[in-house]
Scaffold this motif. Structure first.
Motif, PDB file in Angstrom:
ATOM      1  N   SER A 215      68.936 -46.796 -21.736  1.00 18.18           N
ATOM      2  CA  SER A 215      69.570 -46.505 -23.016  1.00 18.18           C
ATOM      3  C   SER A 215      70.182 -47.782 -23.579  1.00 18.18           C
ATOM      4  O   SER A 215      70.615 -48.655 -22.826  1.00 18.18           O
ATOM      5  CB  SER A 215      70.672 -45.458 -22.845  1.00 18.18           C
ATOM      6  OG  SER A 215      70.154 -44.244 -22.350  1.00 18.18           O
ATOM      7  N   CYS A 216      70.228 -47.860 -24.902  1.00 15.09           N
ATOM      8  CA  CYS A 216      70.841 -48.994 -25.580  1.00 15.09           C
ATOM      9  C   CYS A 216      71.681 -48.444 -26.728  1.00 15.09           C
ATOM     10  O   CYS A 216      71.132 -47.932 -27.702  1.00 15.09           O
ATOM     11  CB  CYS A 216      69.789 -49.953 -26.106  1.00 15.09           C
ATOM     12  SG  CYS A 216      70.457 -51.290 -27.131  1.00 15.09           S
ATOM     13  N   ALA A 217      72.991 -48.552 -26.592  1.00 15.32           N
ATOM     14  CA  ALA A 217      73.905 -48.070 -27.622  1.00 15.32           C
ATOM     15  C   ALA A 217      74.262 -49.220 -28.545  1.00 15.32           C
ATOM     16  O   ALA A 217      74.727 -50.268 -28.079  1.00 15.32           O
ATOM     17  CB  ALA A 217      75.154 -47.496 -26.978  1.00 15.32           C
ATOM     18  N   ALA A 218      74.062 -49.018 -29.845  1.00 15.40           N
ATOM     19  CA  ALA A 218      74.342 -50.047 -30.843  1.00 15.40           C
ATOM     20  C   ALA A 218      75.606 -49.696 -31.617  1.00 15.40           C
ATOM     21  O   ALA A 218      75.861 -48.523 -31.921  1.00 15.40           O
ATOM     22  CB  ALA A 218      73.168 -50.180 -31.798  1.00 15.40           C
TER      23      ALA A 218
ATOM     24  N   GLY B  52      64.268 -53.534 -30.186  1.00 16.64           N
ATOM     25  CA  GLY B  52      63.244 -53.851 -29.208  1.00 16.64           C
ATOM     26  C   GLY B  52      63.780 -53.888 -27.796  1.00 16.64           C
ATOM     27  O   GLY B  52      64.984 -53.985 -27.573  1.00 16.64           O
ATOM     28  N   TRP B  53      62.853 -53.757 -26.853  1.00 13.84           N
ATOM     29  CA  TRP B  53      63.152 -53.958 -25.437  1.00 13.84           C
ATOM     30  C   TRP B  53      62.314 -55.136 -24.948  1.00 13.84           C
ATOM     31  O   TRP B  53      61.114 -55.223 -25.237  1.00 13.84           O
ATOM     32  CB  TRP B  53      62.805 -52.716 -24.622  1.00 13.84           C
ATOM     33  CG  TRP B  53      63.765 -51.582 -24.767  1.00 13.84           C
ATOM     34  CD1 TRP B  53      63.636 -50.505 -25.584  1.00 13.84           C
ATOM     35  CD2 TRP B  53      65.001 -51.405 -24.072  1.00 13.84           C
ATOM     36  NE1 TRP B  53      64.720 -49.679 -25.443  1.00 13.84           N
ATOM     37  CE2 TRP B  53      65.571 -50.204 -24.511  1.00 13.84           C
ATOM     38  CE3 TRP B  53      65.693 -52.156 -23.103  1.00 13.84           C
ATOM     39  CZ2 TRP B  53      66.796 -49.718 -24.043  1.00 13.84           C
ATOM     40  CZ3 TRP B  53      66.904 -51.679 -22.637  1.00 13.84           C
ATOM     41  CH2 TRP B  53      67.443 -50.481 -23.094  1.00 13.84           C
ATOM     42  N   PHE B  54      62.970 -56.012 -24.212  1.00 16.92           N
ATOM     43  CA  PHE B  54      62.315 -57.144 -23.569  1.00 16.92           C
ATOM     44  C   PHE B  54      62.667 -57.101 -22.090  1.00 16.92           C
ATOM     45  O   PHE B  54      63.596 -56.410 -21.688  1.00 16.92           O
ATOM     46  CB  PHE B  54      62.787 -58.473 -24.176  1.00 16.92           C
ATOM     47  CG  PHE B  54      62.292 -58.712 -25.573  1.00 16.92           C
ATOM     48  CD1 PHE B  54      62.847 -58.054 -26.654  1.00 16.92           C
ATOM     49  CD2 PHE B  54      61.251 -59.594 -25.806  1.00 16.92           C
ATOM     50  CE1 PHE B  54      62.391 -58.263 -27.946  1.00 16.92           C
ATOM     51  CE2 PHE B  54      60.778 -59.824 -27.089  1.00 16.92           C
ATOM     52  CZ  PHE B  54      61.351 -59.152 -28.155  1.00 16.92           C
TER      53      PHE B  54
ATOM     54  N   SER C  34      62.082 -44.626 -27.959  1.00 13.29           N
ATOM     55  CA  SER C  34      62.503 -43.625 -28.936  1.00 13.29           C
ATOM     56  C   SER C  34      63.901 -43.974 -29.407  1.00 13.29           C
ATOM     57  O   SER C  34      64.559 -44.844 -28.831  1.00 13.29           O
ATOM     58  CB  SER C  34      62.468 -42.222 -28.327  1.00 13.29           C
ATOM     59  OG  SER C  34      63.365 -42.130 -27.226  1.00 13.29           O
ATOM     60  N   ARG C  35      64.339 -43.299 -30.469  1.00 14.65           N
ATOM     61  CA  ARG C  35      65.691 -43.571 -30.960  1.00 14.65           C
ATOM     62  C   ARG C  35      66.336 -42.296 -31.439  1.00 14.65           C
ATOM     63  O   ARG C  35      65.670 -41.347 -31.849  1.00 14.65           O
ATOM     64  CB  ARG C  35      65.684 -44.633 -32.083  1.00 14.65           C
ATOM     65  CG  ARG C  35      65.501 -44.096 -33.505  1.00 14.65           C
ATOM     66  CD  ARG C  35      64.054 -44.088 -33.899  1.00 14.65           C
ATOM     67  NE  ARG C  35      63.918 -43.805 -35.318  1.00 14.65           N
ATOM     68  CZ  ARG C  35      63.363 -42.704 -35.805  1.00 14.65           C
ATOM     69  NH1 ARG C  35      62.893 -41.767 -34.983  1.00 14.65           N
ATOM     70  NH2 ARG C  35      63.256 -42.518 -37.113  1.00 14.65           N
TER      71      ARG C  35
ATOM     72  N   ASN D 272      73.051 -43.775 -32.788  1.00 16.57           N
ATOM     73  CA  ASN D 272      72.813 -45.229 -32.796  1.00 16.57           C
ATOM     74  C   ASN D 272      72.345 -45.714 -31.436  1.00 16.57           C
ATOM     75  O   ASN D 272      72.815 -46.747 -30.919  1.00 16.57           O
ATOM     76  CB  ASN D 272      74.081 -45.989 -33.223  1.00 16.57           C
ATOM     77  CG  ASN D 272      74.254 -46.017 -34.720  1.00 16.57           C
ATOM     78  OD1 ASN D 272      73.350 -45.664 -35.473  1.00 16.57           O
ATOM     79  ND2 ASN D 272      75.423 -46.415 -35.163  1.00 16.57           N
ATOM     80  N   THR D 273      71.438 -44.977 -30.847  1.00 16.76           N
ATOM     81  CA  THR D 273      70.980 -45.275 -29.492  1.00 16.76           C
ATOM     82  C   THR D 273      69.456 -45.321 -29.441  1.00 16.76           C
ATOM     83  O   THR D 273      68.785 -44.492 -30.060  1.00 16.76           O
ATOM     84  CB  THR D 273      71.501 -44.232 -28.498  1.00 16.76           C
ATOM     85  OG1 THR D 273      72.935 -44.247 -28.518  1.00 16.76           O
ATOM     86  CG2 THR D 273      71.029 -44.532 -27.085  1.00 16.76           C
ATOM     87  N   VAL D 274      68.952 -46.293 -28.706  1.00 10.57           N
ATOM     88  CA  VAL D 274      67.518 -46.434 -28.467  1.00 10.57           C
ATOM     89  C   VAL D 274      67.273 -46.240 -26.971  1.00 10.57           C
ATOM     90  O   VAL D 274      68.075 -46.671 -26.138  1.00 10.57           O
ATOM     91  CB  VAL D 274      67.018 -47.813 -28.919  1.00 10.57           C
ATOM     92  CG1 VAL D 274      65.570 -48.026 -28.524  1.00 10.57           C
ATOM     93  CG2 VAL D 274      67.177 -47.966 -30.415  1.00 10.57           C
ATOM     94  N   TYR D 275      66.160 -45.595 -26.655  1.00  9.49           N
ATOM     95  CA  TYR D 275      65.832 -45.296 -25.273  1.00  9.49           C
ATOM     96  C   TYR D 275      64.495 -45.930 -24.890  1.00  9.49           C
ATOM     97  O   TYR D 275      63.633 -46.152 -25.742  1.00  9.49           O
ATOM     98  CB  TYR D 275      65.729 -43.793 -25.068  1.00  9.49           C
ATOM     99  CG  TYR D 275      66.969 -43.038 -25.472  1.00  9.49           C
ATOM    100  CD1 TYR D 275      67.049 -42.424 -26.722  1.00  9.49           C
ATOM    101  CD2 TYR D 275      68.061 -42.940 -24.622  1.00  9.49           C
ATOM    102  CE1 TYR D 275      68.187 -41.735 -27.110  1.00  9.49           C
ATOM    103  CE2 TYR D 275      69.205 -42.245 -24.994  1.00  9.49           C
ATOM    104  CZ  TYR D 275      69.254 -41.653 -26.238  1.00  9.49           C
ATOM    105  OH  TYR D 275      70.381 -40.971 -26.608  1.00  9.49           O
ATOM    106  N   LEU D 276      64.341 -46.199 -23.618  1.00 11.28           N
ATOM    107  CA  LEU D 276      63.051 -46.622 -23.081  1.00 11.28           C
ATOM    108  C   LEU D 276      62.775 -45.773 -21.852  1.00 11.28           C
ATOM    109  O   LEU D 276      63.406 -45.953 -20.814  1.00 11.28           O
ATOM    110  CB  LEU D 276      63.050 -48.102 -22.719  1.00 11.28           C
ATOM    111  CG  LEU D 276      61.699 -48.643 -22.246  1.00 11.28           C
ATOM    112  CD1 LEU D 276      60.694 -48.653 -23.407  1.00 11.28           C
ATOM    113  CD2 LEU D 276      61.839 -50.046 -21.654  1.00 11.28           C
TER     114      LEU D 276
END
Length: 123
Positions: free
Chosen positions: A21-24, A35-37, A71-72, A77-81
């Protein structure tokens, strides 16, 4: 400024799954693409996947197509991988990033970065 915080990394056996998860937060309205790197020891940072905040268009590296899903959730305001069928070669620190550019797959185009989360898949 945009702040990004990743979570969800860990150790998983080959063939297993993880969801990052990525919380912005901050000026997220200025962001077009998330993006994910990932970066493995001794290797350059490489593109994994990207998604547009509006429309949800996605792009994937060939090495993860069919196994990973980005996905988002705009409300959070979160993106998932979502990472399935994990392999030892997926072992790396995974970074979330944000850019005003359109569906960028080059790290130099991204303006904001999270601190990274470790994913380890033992061989």
């Amino acid at each position: 400024q945009v702040q990004l915080v990743e979570s969800g990394g860990g150790l998983v056996q080959a063939g297993g799954s993880l969801r990052l998860s990525c919380a912005a937060s901050g000026r997220t309205f200025s962001v077009y693409t998330m993006g994910w790197f990932r970066q493995a020891p001794g290797k350059e940072r490489e593109f994994v996947a990207a998604i547009s905040w509006i429309g949800g268009n996605t792009n994937y590296a060939d090495s993860v197509k069919g196994r990973f899903t980005i996905s988002r959730d705009n409300a959070k305001n979160t993106v998932y991988l979502r990472m399935n069928s994990l392999k030892p070669e997926d072992t790396a620190v995974y970074y979330c990033a944000a850019t005003r550019a359109t569906m960028a797959d080059q790290a130099k185009v991204y303006d904001y970065w999270g601190q990274g989360t470790q994913v380890t898949v033992p061989s």
